[in-house]
Design an enzyme around this catalytic site. Structure first.
Site, PDB file in Angstrom:
ATOM      1  CB  CYS A 123      -0.922   0.013   1.214  1.00  0.00           C
ATOM      2  SG  CYS A 123      -2.362   1.074   0.948  1.00  0.00           S
ATOM      3  CB  CYS A 125      -1.652   4.860   3.535  1.00  0.00           C
ATOM      4  SG  CYS A 125      -1.765   3.194   4.185  1.00  0.00           S
ATOM      5  CB  CYS A 133      -4.409   3.700   0.165  1.00  0.00           C
ATOM      6  SG  CYS A 133      -4.791   3.589   1.930  1.00  0.00           S
ATOM      7  CE  LYS A 198      -7.487  -1.320   4.623  1.00  0.00           C
ATOM      8  NZ  LYS A 198      -6.123  -1.034   4.193  1.00  0.00           N
ATOM      9  NE  ARG A 208      -6.339   4.789   9.032  1.00  0.00           N
ATOM     10  CZ  ARG A 208      -7.556   5.063   8.566  1.00  0.00           C
ATOM     11  NH1 ARG A 208      -8.138   6.200   8.898  1.00  0.00           N
ATOM     12  NH2 ARG A 208      -8.180   4.206   7.791  1.00  0.00           N
ATOM     13  NE  ARG A 220      -6.479   4.850   5.127  1.00  0.00           N
ATOM     14  CZ  ARG A 220      -5.444   5.667   5.024  1.00  0.00           C
ATOM     15  NH1 ARG A 220      -5.358   6.521   4.028  1.00  0.00           N
ATOM     16  NH2 ARG A 220      -4.496   5.635   5.943  1.00  0.00           N
ATOM     17  CE  LYS A 251      -7.258  -3.627   7.845  1.00  0.00           C
ATOM     18  NZ  LYS A 251      -6.303  -2.843   7.162  1.00  0.00           N
ATOM     19  CB  SER A 277      -4.753  -1.407  15.375  1.00  0.00           C
ATOM     20  OG  SER A 277      -5.567  -0.527  14.624  1.00  0.00           O
ATOM     21  CE1 TYR A 316      -0.867  -4.977  14.677  1.00  0.00           C
ATOM     22  CE2 TYR A 316      -3.257  -5.248  14.673  1.00  0.00           C
ATOM     23  CZ  TYR A 316      -2.109  -4.726  14.103  1.00  0.00           C
ATOM     24  OH  TYR A 316      -2.199  -3.976  12.958  1.00  0.00           O
TER      25      TYR A 316
HETATM   26  C1  PBG Z   1      -2.823   0.045   4.956  1.00  0.00           C
HETATM   27  C2  PBG Z   1      -3.331  -0.736   6.104  1.00  0.00           C
HETATM   28  C3  PBG Z   1      -4.078  -0.289   7.210  1.00  0.00           C
HETATM   29  C4  PBG Z   1      -4.271  -1.390   8.034  1.00  0.00           C
HETATM   30  C5  PBG Z   1      -3.660  -2.466   7.420  1.00  0.00           C
HETATM   31  N1  PBG Z   1      -3.101  -2.044   6.201  1.00  0.00           N
HETATM   32  C6  PBG Z   1      -4.519   1.070   7.614  1.00  0.00           C
HETATM   33  C7  PBG Z   1      -5.583   1.787   6.926  1.00  0.00           C
HETATM   34  O1  PBG Z   1      -6.228   1.300   5.991  1.00  0.00           O
HETATM   35  O2  PBG Z   1      -5.753   2.947   7.335  1.00  0.00           O
HETATM   36  C8  PBG Z   1      -4.991  -1.370   9.346  1.00  0.00           C
HETATM   37  C9  PBG Z   1      -4.635  -2.467  10.265  1.00  0.00           C
HETATM   38  C10 PBG Z   1      -5.050  -2.287  11.674  1.00  0.00           C
HETATM   39  O3  PBG Z   1      -5.786  -1.370  12.051  1.00  0.00           O
HETATM   40  O4  PBG Z   1      -4.611  -3.117  12.466  1.00  0.00           O
HETATM   41  N2  PBG Z   1      -3.809   0.451   4.066  1.00  0.00           N
HETATM   42 ZN    ZN Z   2      -3.185   2.165   2.715  1.00  0.00          ZN
END
Ligand code: PBG
Ligand code: ZN
Length: 326
Positions: A123, A125, A133, A198, A208, A220, A251, A277, A316
């Site tokens: 990605c 970002c 992204c 996603k 983030r 996003r 996700k 997360s 995690y």
């Molecule tokens: C990158 C990405 C993200 C996550 C995984 N890959 C962040 C987002 O989309 O802002 C989030 C993973 C998490 O919150 O544990 N695009």
């Molecule tokens: Zn991203």
């Protein structure tokens, strides 16, 4: 009607002892299905705790090697790498620089632990100054321009030795673009695990913070999915499979178990789920307050994901689970 058969049918018979309960259990948790995300940054002997994720650290490559070594010894084989670059710019150059943080980390890990399964997030970002992204054209994330950058990034990671590349930008056509680029460069064996489904979720906040990847303007929602629609998620998964995804992902995991279960019924490829997360932080914070039993909640949650249809779980908590499962 039920009363006619009572008491011949007694559901409680199958719950009488632990061994009987184990005998009839439909799902179990295997360390081999768990994936541990890690955050890597440049430098040496550095380790920083992520404030909103107690127990989770950003680490320099040398420290990550140590962490992975211990993880492998406890039975966690797969690692999903996120990079924090030394510098960010408009075009996210460090994402696809062969000397960038991720290619260097992958080479180091594969050198020391050839058997470790190394997965790289693909990605922009974490690498762009604007935190989006993809590549910005006229103030918007441009889908088709971004595709060539994602393809280039995937090839660089495959060349460094990644076993699996995981495109997560939610650009249309990203799996096809990456598969074609990998094949053209003779990386026919590199697996694509697509973040197919996603959602634009508020549960990514702590990530983030960890990756310093908050969008600097807007949000996003024009590329990640609207959580009010399950059918979009199924269409996205179907498209990714047609484009060549080997593994598809749902996700976040928590709040999205309906998607996991529908995907499992509808599709025949392996399904990964990402317990993100914010899920970690919620469980952790509540446990720290002493309001829930962290380990018991964790096992219940993970087994529920298996029951919903998850084949693999990105969490995690993978390392902690390794100790719990044994
Ligand atoms: C990158 C990405 C993200 C996550 C995984 N890959 C962040 C987002 O989309 O802002 C989030 C993973 C998490 O919150 O544990 N695009
Ligand atoms: Zn991203």
């Amino acid at each position: 009607m039920y009363y006619d058969i009572f008491p011949r049918i007694r559901e409680r018979r199958l719950r009488r002892t632990q061994k009987i309960r184990d005998l009839v259990a439909e799902v179990s948790l295997n360390k081999s299905n768990l994936i541990q995300p890690i955050f890597v940054y440049p430098g040496e002997n550095g380790i920083e705790e992520i404030k909103s994720m107690p127990g989770i650290y950003r680490m320099t490559i040398d420290r990550s090697l140590k962490f992975i070594g211990e993880g492998l010894a406890s039975g966690i084989n797969a690692y999903l790498l996120f990079g924090i670059p030394s510098h960010k710019d408009e075009m996210g150059t460090e994402a696809y620089d062969e000397e960038g943080i991720i290619p260097r980390a992958v080479r180091a890990i594969k050198k020391e632990y050839p058997d470790a399964i190394v997965i790289t997030d693909v990605c922009m970002c974490e690498y762009t100054s604007h935190g989006h992204c993809g590549i910005i054209v006229d103030g918007k994330v441009d889908n088709d321009v971004t595709l060539s950058y994602l393809a280039k990034t995937a090839v660089v990671y495959a060349k460094a030795g990644a076993d699996i590349v995981a495109p997560s930008s939610m650009m249309d056509g990203q799996v096809k673009a990456i598969r074609e680029a990998l094949d053209e460069n003779n990386f026919k064996e590199t697996i694509i695990m697509s973040y197919s489904s996603k959602f634009a979720s508020s549960l990514y906040g702590p990530f983030r913070e960890a990756a310093d990847s908050k969008p600097q303007f807007g949000d996003r929602k024009s590329y990640q999915m609207d959580y009010r629609s399950a059918r979009t998620a199924l269409r996205e998964i179907e498209l990714d499979i047609k484009e060549g995804a080997d593994i598809v992902m749902v996700k976040p995991a928590m709040f999205y178990m309906d998607i996991i279960s529908k995907a499992k019924e509808k599709f025949l490829v392996p399904i990964a789920v990402y317990s993100v997360s914010g899920e970690y932080s919620m469980i952790k914070a509540t446990a720290e307050k002493g309001w829930i039993d962290e380990d018991q909640v964790l096992l219940e949650y993970m087994l529920s994901l298996k029951r919903a249809g998850a084949d693999m779980i990105i969490t995690y908590y993978a390392r902690r689970l390794a100790d719990l499962i044994r």
